[in-house]
Design a protein around this motif. Structure first.
Motif, PDB file in Angstrom:
ATOM      1  N   LEU A  49      41.328  23.731 114.510  1.00 35.26           N
ATOM      2  CA  LEU A  49      40.305  23.771 115.554  1.00 35.26           C
ATOM      3  C   LEU A  49      39.911  25.214 115.854  1.00 35.26           C
ATOM      4  O   LEU A  49      38.710  25.522 115.996  1.00 35.26           O
ATOM      5  CB  LEU A  49      40.820  23.092 116.819  1.00 35.26           C
ATOM      6  CG  LEU A  49      39.889  23.140 118.044  1.00 35.26           C
ATOM      7  CD1 LEU A  49      38.555  22.466 117.724  1.00 35.26           C
ATOM      8  CD2 LEU A  49      40.562  22.497 119.253  1.00 35.26           C
ATOM      9  N   SER A  50      40.884  26.110 115.927  1.00 36.67           N
ATOM     10  CA  SER A  50      40.582  27.518 116.196  1.00 36.67           C
ATOM     11  C   SER A  50      39.766  28.128 115.062  1.00 36.67           C
ATOM     12  O   SER A  50      38.852  28.924 115.302  1.00 36.67           O
ATOM     13  CB  SER A  50      41.878  28.314 116.408  1.00 36.67           C
ATOM     14  OG  SER A  50      42.609  28.453 115.200  1.00 36.67           O
ATOM     15  N   ILE A  51      40.062  27.738 113.819  1.00 36.13           N
ATOM     16  CA  ILE A  51      39.289  28.245 112.675  1.00 36.13           C
ATOM     17  C   ILE A  51      37.854  27.721 112.744  1.00 36.13           C
ATOM     18  O   ILE A  51      36.894  28.456 112.487  1.00 36.13           O
ATOM     19  CB  ILE A  51      39.951  27.840 111.350  1.00 36.13           C
ATOM     20  CG1 ILE A  51      41.319  28.513 111.215  1.00 36.13           C
ATOM     21  CG2 ILE A  51      39.064  28.212 110.162  1.00 36.13           C
ATOM     22  CD1 ILE A  51      42.122  28.048 110.012  1.00 36.13           C
ATOM     23  N   GLY A  52      37.709  26.440 113.115  1.00 38.14           N
ATOM     24  CA  GLY A  52      36.372  25.881 113.271  1.00 38.14           C
ATOM     25  C   GLY A  52      35.568  26.607 114.333  1.00 38.14           C
ATOM     26  O   GLY A  52      34.372  26.869 114.150  1.00 38.14           O
ATOM     27  N   ILE A  53      36.210  26.935 115.449  1.00 39.49           N
ATOM     28  CA  ILE A  53      35.523  27.688 116.506  1.00 39.49           C
ATOM     29  C   ILE A  53      35.115  29.062 115.998  1.00 39.49           C
ATOM     30  O   ILE A  53      34.003  29.544 116.269  1.00 39.49           O
ATOM     31  CB  ILE A  53      36.434  27.815 117.745  1.00 39.49           C
ATOM     32  CG1 ILE A  53      36.661  26.443 118.378  1.00 39.49           C
ATOM     33  CG2 ILE A  53      35.823  28.771 118.768  1.00 39.49           C
ATOM     34  CD1 ILE A  53      37.670  26.451 119.515  1.00 39.49           C
TER      35      ILE A  53
END
Length: 261
Positions: free
Chosen positions: A149-153
């Motif tokens: 999720l952090s990479i997607g953000i």
């Protein structure tokens, strides 16, 4: 045994200051990129490089300031200087890759998506590399879903920033885009921190681990990038706005037997 993690040891001071630094770097980077895109190709590289270093320095400084508020109960946290400053190089390099892609290979959707993916994954790599620079008597583990999720953000934030750099016109619009970028980058950081689990060693409180304490690296982390961002701001403020170079149309010879009007 898992340690109690606190990412807001000093309250909202560190998140707010971290956000301001992310916005400052993004604002300068966007202005530099906008100017680069209206200049001749021979002058474009310098502005793109200045923009990349500005954004990268802002993101890296944001990360470290936020980490100043990160503590684990009963554990001393030190930092490995080499890994810490390597993460700065990674931040600048990946942002540079993104801005140079859009600066020299067009502004179409395929280029923006590719540049945003490269830059976003690189920013996330900078974050987790910076985390790897911590030295403490514990093992770090991450929740895989939250990491993704952090990479997607990070990818979404990078793509939005690059789109803004090539699409947003005017000073006020650039400031608005930098504020949104600051929210996204800071949100990516704290999302990544939410994925962290700290498994304490049986030895308890850390001691004799070596490395630099947060106070020891506070000066170079804050003074170096902040001074650079200040100087970059002076350069952007004093340099006249970029002007689209005139397009010279070839002179057409009048047709035989006809006089030009």
């Amino acid at each position: 045994m898992y340690g109690t993690v606190n990412g807001f040891t000093y309250g909202w001071i560190t998140p707010v200051v971290a956000y301001v630094m992310a916005c400052l770097g993004a604002a300068l980077g966007l202005r530099c990129t906008v100017r680069a895109l209206v200049m001749e190709r021979s002058r474009r590289a310098g502005w793109l490089a200045l923009g990349a270093v500005s954004i990268g320095s802002g993101i890296w400084t944001m990360h470290f300031i936020a980490m100043m508020g990160f503590t684990v109960d009963q554990v001393e946290i030190n930092y490995n200087k080499s890994i810490t400053f390597l993460s700065l190089g990674v931040a600048i390099a990946v942002v540079g890759a993104g801005v140079f892609l859009v600066g020299f290979f067009g502004r179409g959707a395929p280029v923006l998506l590719a540049a945003g993916a490269v830059t976003g994954v690189g920013v996330a790599a900078m974050h987790y590399l910076g985390m790897a620079g911590m030295k403490l008597d514990a093992d770090l583990a991450y929740n895989t879903g939250t990491v993704y999720l952090s990479i997607g953000i990070a990818v979404a934030a990078a793509t939005a920033a690059l789109w803004a750099a090539v699409s947003v016109k005017g000073f006020a619009a650039s400031i608005g885009a930098s504020l949104i970028m600051g929210v996204a980058v800071t949100g990516m950081h704290y999302t990544g921190m939410a994925a962290l689990r700290v498994h304490l060693h049986d030895s308890g409180i850390a001691g004799g681990l070596g490395g630099a304490s947060p106070a020891a690296i506070l000066a170079p982390v804050l003074i170096g990038p902040v001074v650079f961002l200040f100087l970059a701001g002076v350069v952007v403020a004093l340099d006249p706005p970029g002007v689209q170079p005139p397009r010279y149309e070839p002179v057409r010879e009048p047709a035989h037997g006809r006089r030009p009007r």
